[in-house]
Design a protein around this motif. Structure first.
Motif, PDB file in Angstrom:
ATOM      1  N   ALA A  45      28.856  66.508   3.700  1.00 51.45           N
ATOM      2  CA  ALA A  45      29.341  67.454   4.706  1.00 51.45           C
ATOM      3  C   ALA A  45      29.466  66.796   6.074  1.00 51.45           C
ATOM      4  O   ALA A  45      30.388  67.085   6.835  1.00 51.45           O
ATOM      5  CB  ALA A  45      28.402  68.655   4.778  1.00 51.45           C
ATOM      6  N   GLU A  46      28.541  65.901   6.375  1.00 52.78           N
ATOM      7  CA  GLU A  46      28.541  65.249   7.686  1.00 52.78           C
ATOM      8  C   GLU A  46      29.813  64.426   7.892  1.00 52.78           C
ATOM      9  O   GLU A  46      30.361  64.359   8.996  1.00 52.78           O
ATOM     10  CB  GLU A  46      27.303  64.358   7.802  1.00 52.78           C
ATOM     11  N   GLU A  47      30.287  63.812   6.815  1.00 49.65           N
ATOM     12  CA  GLU A  47      31.488  62.990   6.886  1.00 49.65           C
ATOM     13  C   GLU A  47      32.753  63.766   6.515  1.00 49.65           C
ATOM     14  O   GLU A  47      33.820  63.177   6.340  1.00 49.65           O
ATOM     15  CB  GLU A  47      31.321  61.764   5.975  1.00 49.65           C
ATOM     16  N   SER A 171      19.551  76.739   9.300  1.00 46.24           N
ATOM     17  CA  SER A 171      20.835  76.046   9.232  1.00 46.24           C
ATOM     18  C   SER A 171      20.895  74.919  10.253  1.00 46.24           C
ATOM     19  O   SER A 171      20.443  75.077  11.389  1.00 46.24           O
ATOM     20  CB  SER A 171      21.965  77.043   9.488  1.00 46.24           C
ATOM     21  N   TYR A 172      21.455  73.786   9.822  1.00 47.41           N
ATOM     22  CA  TYR A 172      21.653  72.625  10.681  1.00 47.41           C
ATOM     23  C   TYR A 172      23.158  72.415  10.879  1.00 47.41           C
ATOM     24  O   TYR A 172      23.937  72.476   9.920  1.00 47.41           O
ATOM     25  CB  TYR A 172      21.085  71.362  10.049  1.00 47.41           C
ATOM     26  N   THR A 173      23.562  72.134  12.118  1.00 55.47           N
ATOM     27  CA  THR A 173      24.932  71.712  12.394  1.00 55.47           C
ATOM     28  C   THR A 173      24.983  70.200  12.257  1.00 55.47           C
ATOM     29  O   THR A 173      24.180  69.492  12.848  1.00 55.47           O
ATOM     30  CB  THR A 173      25.369  72.122  13.808  1.00 55.47           C
ATOM     31  N   LEU A 174      25.931  69.699  11.473  1.00 56.44           N
ATOM     32  CA  LEU A 174      26.019  68.270  11.197  1.00 56.44           C
ATOM     33  C   LEU A 174      27.106  67.631  12.038  1.00 56.44           C
ATOM     34  O   LEU A 174      28.074  68.267  12.424  1.00 56.44           O
ATOM     35  CB  LEU A 174      26.316  68.051   9.713  1.00 56.44           C
ATOM     36  N   GLY A 175      26.961  66.356  12.294  1.00 59.02           N
ATOM     37  CA  GLY A 175      27.928  65.657  13.118  1.00 59.02           C
ATOM     38  C   GLY A 175      27.621  65.848  14.591  1.00 59.02           C
ATOM     39  O   GLY A 175      26.510  66.215  14.977  1.00 59.02           O
ATOM     40  N   ALA A 183      38.773  69.156  22.777  1.00 56.18           N
ATOM     41  CA  ALA A 183      40.032  69.636  22.220  1.00 56.18           C
ATOM     42  C   ALA A 183      40.323  68.979  20.879  1.00 56.18           C
ATOM     43  O   ALA A 183      40.265  67.760  20.738  1.00 56.18           O
ATOM     44  CB  ALA A 183      41.167  69.341  23.197  1.00 56.18           C
ATOM     45  N   GLY A 184      40.608  69.802  19.891  1.00 56.85           N
ATOM     46  CA  GLY A 184      40.993  69.306  18.585  1.00 56.85           C
ATOM     47  C   GLY A 184      39.864  68.780  17.728  1.00 56.85           C
ATOM     48  O   GLY A 184      40.091  68.280  16.638  1.00 56.85           O
ATOM     49  N   ALA A 185      38.617  68.874  18.185  1.00 49.37           N
ATOM     50  CA  ALA A 185      37.483  68.338  17.422  1.00 49.37           C
ATOM     51  C   ALA A 185      36.632  69.475  16.875  1.00 49.37           C
ATOM     52  O   ALA A 185      36.570  70.550  17.433  1.00 49.37           O
ATOM     53  CB  ALA A 185      36.631  67.431  18.311  1.00 49.37           C
ATOM     54  N   ARG A 186      35.969  69.199  15.747  1.00 45.36           N
ATOM     55  CA  ARG A 186      35.100  70.193  15.120  1.00 45.36           C
ATOM     56  C   ARG A 186      33.809  69.528  14.665  1.00 45.36           C
ATOM     57  O   ARG A 186      33.794  68.333  14.394  1.00 45.36           O
ATOM     58  CB  ARG A 186      35.799  70.829  13.917  1.00 45.36           C
ATOM     59  N   PRO A 187      32.725  70.298  14.565  1.00 43.95           N
ATOM     60  CA  PRO A 187      31.496  69.718  14.014  1.00 43.95           C
ATOM     61  C   PRO A 187      31.739  69.218  12.594  1.00 43.95           C
ATOM     62  O   PRO A 187      32.647  69.670  11.903  1.00 43.95           O
ATOM     63  CB  PRO A 187      30.525  70.913  14.030  1.00 43.95           C
ATOM     64  N   GLY A 188      30.905  68.278  12.150  1.00 44.33           N
ATOM     65  CA  GLY A 188      31.095  67.714  10.826  1.00 44.33           C
ATOM     66  C   GLY A 188      30.895  68.702   9.707  1.00 44.33           C
ATOM     67  O   GLY A 188      31.550  68.632   8.681  1.00 44.33           O
ATOM     68  N   GLY A 189      29.973  69.634   9.861  1.00 41.01           N
ATOM     69  CA  GLY A 189      29.715  70.593   8.798  1.00 41.01           C
ATOM     70  C   GLY A 189      28.415  71.330   9.046  1.00 41.01           C
ATOM     71  O   GLY A 189      27.823  71.251  10.129  1.00 41.01           O
ATOM     72  N   TRP A 190      27.987  72.043   8.012  1.00 35.03           N
ATOM     73  CA  TRP A 190      26.778  72.856   8.118  1.00 35.03           C
ATOM     74  C   TRP A 190      25.923  72.666   6.876  1.00 35.03           C
ATOM     75  O   TRP A 190      26.431  72.526   5.770  1.00 35.03           O
ATOM     76  CB  TRP A 190      27.148  74.328   8.263  1.00 35.03           C
ATOM     77  N   LEU A 191      24.630  72.639   7.075  1.00 29.08           N
ATOM     78  CA  LEU A 191      23.647  72.484   6.002  1.00 29.08           C
ATOM     79  C   LEU A 191      22.636  73.613   6.129  1.00 29.08           C
ATOM     80  O   LEU A 191      22.031  73.794   7.184  1.00 29.08           O
ATOM     81  CB  LEU A 191      22.940  71.127   6.127  1.00 29.08           C
ATOM     82  N   LEU A 203      17.513  77.645  -2.453  1.00 31.36           N
ATOM     83  CA  LEU A 203      18.956  77.478  -2.395  1.00 31.36           C
ATOM     84  C   LEU A 203      19.319  76.540  -1.236  1.00 31.36           C
ATOM     85  O   LEU A 203      18.767  76.635  -0.144  1.00 31.36           O
ATOM     86  CB  LEU A 203      19.627  78.818  -2.175  1.00 31.36           C
ATOM     87  N   VAL A 204      20.268  75.619  -1.504  1.00 34.49           N
ATOM     88  CA  VAL A 204      20.776  74.698  -0.476  1.00 34.49           C
ATOM     89  C   VAL A 204      22.291  74.785  -0.494  1.00 34.49           C
ATOM     90  O   VAL A 204      22.912  74.699  -1.568  1.00 34.49           O
ATOM     91  CB  VAL A 204      20.348  73.239  -0.750  1.00 34.49           C
ATOM     92  N   THR A 205      22.907  74.956   0.659  1.00 33.87           N
ATOM     93  CA  THR A 205      24.357  74.962   0.747  1.00 33.87           C
ATOM     94  C   THR A 205      24.811  74.036   1.869  1.00 33.87           C
ATOM     95  O   THR A 205      24.181  73.959   2.911  1.00 33.87           O
ATOM     96  CB  THR A 205      24.924  76.370   1.000  1.00 33.87           C
ATOM     97  N   VAL A 206      25.924  73.328   1.630  1.00 31.48           N
ATOM     98  CA  VAL A 206      26.574  72.557   2.682  1.00 31.48           C
ATOM     99  C   VAL A 206      28.037  72.954   2.670  1.00 31.48           C
ATOM    100  O   VAL A 206      28.597  73.307   1.623  1.00 31.48           O
ATOM    101  CB  VAL A 206      26.423  71.031   2.496  1.00 31.48           C
ATOM    102  N   ALA A 207      28.683  72.906   3.839  1.00 34.36           N
ATOM    103  CA  ALA A 207      30.055  73.361   3.942  1.00 34.36           C
ATOM    104  C   ALA A 207      30.836  72.605   4.997  1.00 34.36           C
ATOM    105  O   ALA A 207      30.286  72.150   5.995  1.00 34.36           O
ATOM    106  CB  ALA A 207      30.085  74.864   4.249  1.00 34.36           C
ATOM    107  N   ASN A 208      32.123  72.477   4.749  1.00 34.19           N
ATOM    108  CA  ASN A 208      33.112  72.009   5.731  1.00 34.19           C
ATOM    109  C   ASN A 208      34.237  73.028   5.810  1.00 34.19           C
ATOM    110  O   ASN A 208      34.674  73.548   4.794  1.00 34.19           O
ATOM    111  CB  ASN A 208      33.726  70.673   5.325  1.00 34.19           C
ATOM    112  N   ARG A 209      34.694  73.278   7.031  1.00 32.38           N
ATOM    113  CA  ARG A 209      35.874  74.142   7.211  1.00 32.38           C
ATOM    114  C   ARG A 209      36.870  73.395   8.078  1.00 32.38           C
ATOM    115  O   ARG A 209      36.500  72.584   8.887  1.00 32.38           O
ATOM    116  CB  ARG A 209      35.490  75.459   7.898  1.00 32.38           C
TER     117      ARG A 209
END
Length: 209
Positions: A45-47, A171-175, A183-191, A203-209
């Motif tokens: 998710a981080e990458e 929840s952790y914000t990754l990146g 502008a135009g940038a987003r966090p790497g993901g969520w854990l 339960l463990v979930t990771v996500a990218n949007r």
């Protein structure tokens, strides 16, 4: 982030034959412990690999999660890839349910492609019998977490917390945490980690949007 069980329609082998040949998978070190397994989920998710269809190649999933089996779901509108990874060997103890024995953990994945919306990639690791504590997780992933949205299992006989951090999620914000300010940038993901009433990891979930 919502934490809930999403149904899957699985086949024993890949049924998405129309997808073009995938590029070489991203190299991962196969995990030898549960913590290493979770760190591979975090790295994905981080990458922002969860938005890359090549990440879900069978060989890559098996390598990244030390698994022996990948089952892909049948083609379905709104999804590019989804399915289940299993066969974790020593990483997952066997548990007895009724008259059968099954693995204690299961990894589900989805790469959605909704019409007129951004794609989303997810990994979801669930445990039949939680065995790692909140303190175990925090000692590895740190204290820079925020309270998450906890949803109790439908069959949970103890919906209320019995210990500190029980029946809760973090929840952790990754990146780069400041990415959303550029502008135009987003966090790497969520854990996100969810804990049962006794503050044991369920339960463990990771996500990218």
């Amino acid at each position: 982030m919502r934490i809930g069980r999403r149904p899957f329609i699985l086949s024993g082998v890949s049924s998405i034959a129309a997808i073009p040949a995938l590029a070489a998978p991203v190299a991962f070190e196969p995990p030898r412990t549960l913590i290493a397994f979770l760190q591979n989920m975090k790295r994905a998710a981080e990458e922002r690999l969860l938005l890359d269809e090549t990440f879900y190649a069978e060989a890559n999933l098996k390598n990244a999660f030390a698994a022996t089996h990948v089952a892909y779901g049948r083609p379905q509108a709104g999804f590019r890839r989804y399915g289940t990874v299993a066969g974790f060997g020593v990483l997952s103890d066997g548990v007895r349910l009724g008259g059968s024995v099954r693995e204690n953990m299961q990894l589900d994945f989805t790469l959605s492609a909704p019409e007129n919306a951004a794609p989303e990639g997810n990994l979801r690791l669930s445990f039949v019998i939680p065995k790692r504590s909140f303190d175990d997780i925090e000692s590895v992933f740190g204290k820079d977490w925020k309270q998450g949205d906890y949803r109790s299992r439908a069959n949970n006989p103890e919906p209320f917390a019995l210990r500190h951090h029980g029946s809760s999620a973090i929840s952790y914000t990754l990146g780069d945490p400041s990415a959303s300010l550029r502008a135009g940038a987003r966090p790497g993901g969520w854990l996100t980690f969810a804990f049962d009433a006794r503050a044991m990891l369920e339960l463990v979930t990771v996500a990218n949007r």
